[in-house]
Every structure is written in C-alpha cells, then in structure tokens.
Design an enzyme around this catalytic site. Sequence first.
Site, mmCIF file in Angstrom:
data_model
loop_
_atom_site.group_PDB
_atom_site.id
_atom_site.type_symbol
_atom_site.label_atom_id
_atom_site.label_comp_id
_atom_site.label_asym_id
_atom_site.label_seq_id
_atom_site.Cartn_x
_atom_site.Cartn_y
_atom_site.Cartn_z
ATOM 1 N N PRO A 73 0.803 -1.235 0.000
ATOM 2 C CA PRO A 73 0.000 0.000 0.000
ATOM 3 C C PRO A 73 0.832 1.280 0.000
ATOM 4 O O PRO A 73 0.504 2.238 -0.710
ATOM 5 C CB PRO A 73 -0.830 -0.121 1.282
ATOM 6 C CG PRO A 73 -0.945 -1.599 1.503
ATOM 7 C CD PRO A 73 0.360 -2.177 1.053
ATOM 8 N N LYS A 74 1.924 1.334 0.780
ATOM 9 C CA LYS A 74 2.731 2.550 0.841
ATOM 10 C C LYS A 74 3.392 2.834 -0.496
ATOM 11 O O LYS A 74 3.370 3.957 -1.009
ATOM 12 C CB LYS A 74 3.776 2.422 1.945
ATOM 13 C CG LYS A 74 4.560 3.706 2.187
ATOM 14 C CD LYS A 74 5.925 3.697 1.533
ATOM 15 C CE LYS A 74 6.717 4.961 1.861
ATOM 16 N NZ LYS A 74 8.089 4.923 1.329
ATOM 17 N N VAL A 75 4.015 1.812 -1.103
ATOM 18 C CA VAL A 75 4.683 1.989 -2.394
ATOM 19 C C VAL A 75 3.661 2.318 -3.471
ATOM 20 O O VAL A 75 3.911 3.164 -4.341
ATOM 21 C CB VAL A 75 5.502 0.734 -2.758
ATOM 22 C CG1 VAL A 75 6.020 0.812 -4.189
ATOM 23 C CG2 VAL A 75 6.685 0.586 -1.796
#
Length: 359
Positions: free
Chosen positions: A283-285
């Site tokens: 999710p962050k990337v």
Amino acid sequence: MTNLKFNSLINLKLTQESGQTSQAPWKYNSVGNTDEFSELIYLNIPSIINELSDETINLNKLPILLKLSQHKNDLNGFTWMYQFPKKVENSKISNNFCDENLSGNEIKTIENETKNELNKIYDLDFDLEKFYKFLLDDEKLAPSVDFCNGLRLFIAKDPFECIISSICSANNSIARWTKSIDKIKHNWGQKIEFDSGTFYGFPSPDQFLDFFETPLEEADTDGHSYEIECYTHNLKSCGVGYRAPYMKKASQMIIDDINIEDIFSMDYDEAFDLILKMPGVGPKVADCILLYGFRFEEAFPSDVWIKRIVSHLYFDGEEISAQKTRDFGIEHFGDYAGYAQLYLFHYARKSGLMEKIKK
C-alpha cells in the site's frame, strides 16, 4: 539560449532533496548565491528541421538538457534554459543544429513543450498559498509552513521510472535508493552528450527484461572469465538487493497487462488496486507511485515514520496501524492528502520531531 523565467513560489533544492520517489535528484551545483540543477528530459517532438542544411533530424522524442537556476534567497521563481544534444548514443548531431538554424515556430514549440514539462514536474499550477491557509487552520500542521516553505511535489518525468524508484525505495534509505537509480541509468540508459556533460535516460520495461539480476547470472553467460567482483552490469550490483526480481516482474506486467497511460484517466481507487498487483508493491509503495508518478494528490503514503508522526500529532501517541494512518490521512486531509504527507514528513525531519518519536 536566453534564460526564461517562471514566477511561482518554489524551493527547488528542498523539493529535489525531499526524498520523493519520482526520480533521483537532478545534477546539482551551488554557484555563489545560486542553486543550479540540470537534467535530461524528452519532449514530445518527433523531428526537427534544420533550416540551414534542410536536414530533418528524427529522434522519436527530442532529448534536451534542462538547466534551472534559483537564487538561494528568492523562492518566488527561477530561470531556465535548455541545450540541444551533441551526440545521442553513437550518432553525432549536426553541428548546425541550434536555435539560430531553427524557425521561429519550431523554437516556440520547443519552449512551450519545455514549459509544459516544467509545469508538470514541479506541479507549478498547484496553489501553495491556498494550501498554506489550509495548513494554518490545523494547529498540528501550522508549524510545517515555516519548515517547508516552497516545497512542491516532484512529479516523474517518466512514470515507469517512478514505479522502479518506488519499488527500490521500500525499506531503503533515500541516499541508497537514489544511488541505485543513478547506477541503473548509467548502466543501461540512453547516453546523450551535451556541451555541459553526459546524461543518461531511464531504461524501458523491455530493456529491464534483459537485465541480469546477479553477478553470478552475468558471469555464467561468459564462462566466468573474470573474478566475480568484476561483474557489475547487473541489478544487484546497482544496490537494489532483493528487489531485483520485483523490478523485472513489474516490467513484464507493464508489457503484458498494464497500459501506463490508462492509469492517468482512472479514479484513485481503481488505480490503487491495479498498482497493488505489481510484485514488490504494498500500500505505501502503491501510494508513492500514484502520488509522484501520476499526481493522484489524494494518495497518502503511510510507512512506519508517517504512522509515528500521525500518532504523535493526532492520536496522543496511541499505537495505530499503517492502514488506520492511511485512512485517517485520506479522510482528514482530503484532496490535500499527498501534500500534507509530504509536509508532515519533512517537518518531522527538520524540526527534531523525528528524533523525539523514535522507538
């Protein structure tokens, strides 16, 4: 080439060095009271006619060296100019290929295309003053204005470069992933020579499929003719570590299943779900790719540091998950989520807050 000027609030150096995963920072030089930045960009101009020799130069896209200058004490604009290439790979460009030999219409087209690229890369149409009013209405975020004045999004020249840079950034320091991206460009990017030096483009997804992942794999192709440390034309020698296969598999997906241009017209949730299918992308990337590669400004990349910052400022230090952090950022900051995340992170780095909340 005469310097042209942009009149927009921006801190070029701060923006370049803020760790955004769109690309590695541009080549930097400090000259007295001036910050200078240089980078190769490609314009959507497939051919140019040299009026002096009536020579048509076909380059698919026109590579130019973009040179920016900003006075260290004046954040209300910067000047820019460009250079034409002298040599593209092994093909020498005509010595007569310069502004003086181009028609007024062609020069205007080049300048307009360059200006459009600058607008896009530095998000110059975004209203920072309006955003600062939003920040000042939030007592937790208000101090960030002083630490981040002129900080803007640094949008990818090439969305594919942002995808690879973002995969490379996972569990990695800013210094290490940017160094890796520069090595990838030097190993496999298109080499272009200008009067100001040699610069490299970013390899395509098709090229990535042919890259060796490890020194051993590279050595196997020539029967180990040299010591293993001599084999440096592979991804792991660029410092990407375990991310090498992710980069190749993501490249394969882009070739087989994903049209990058289609992502620009998707809504945020659809684009997020699609990017999340790529190997090495959590999710962050995924949010980094959408924010810095495709300008989805409602994205709120959430890693351990953003989680700690949000917890400290908005949840009295309560332990919260990365998912709760992301949900809070998207809901609380709305269309400003991406910028708010950028300012939160930089504020925490520069104000001492990061040290305070280390665990």
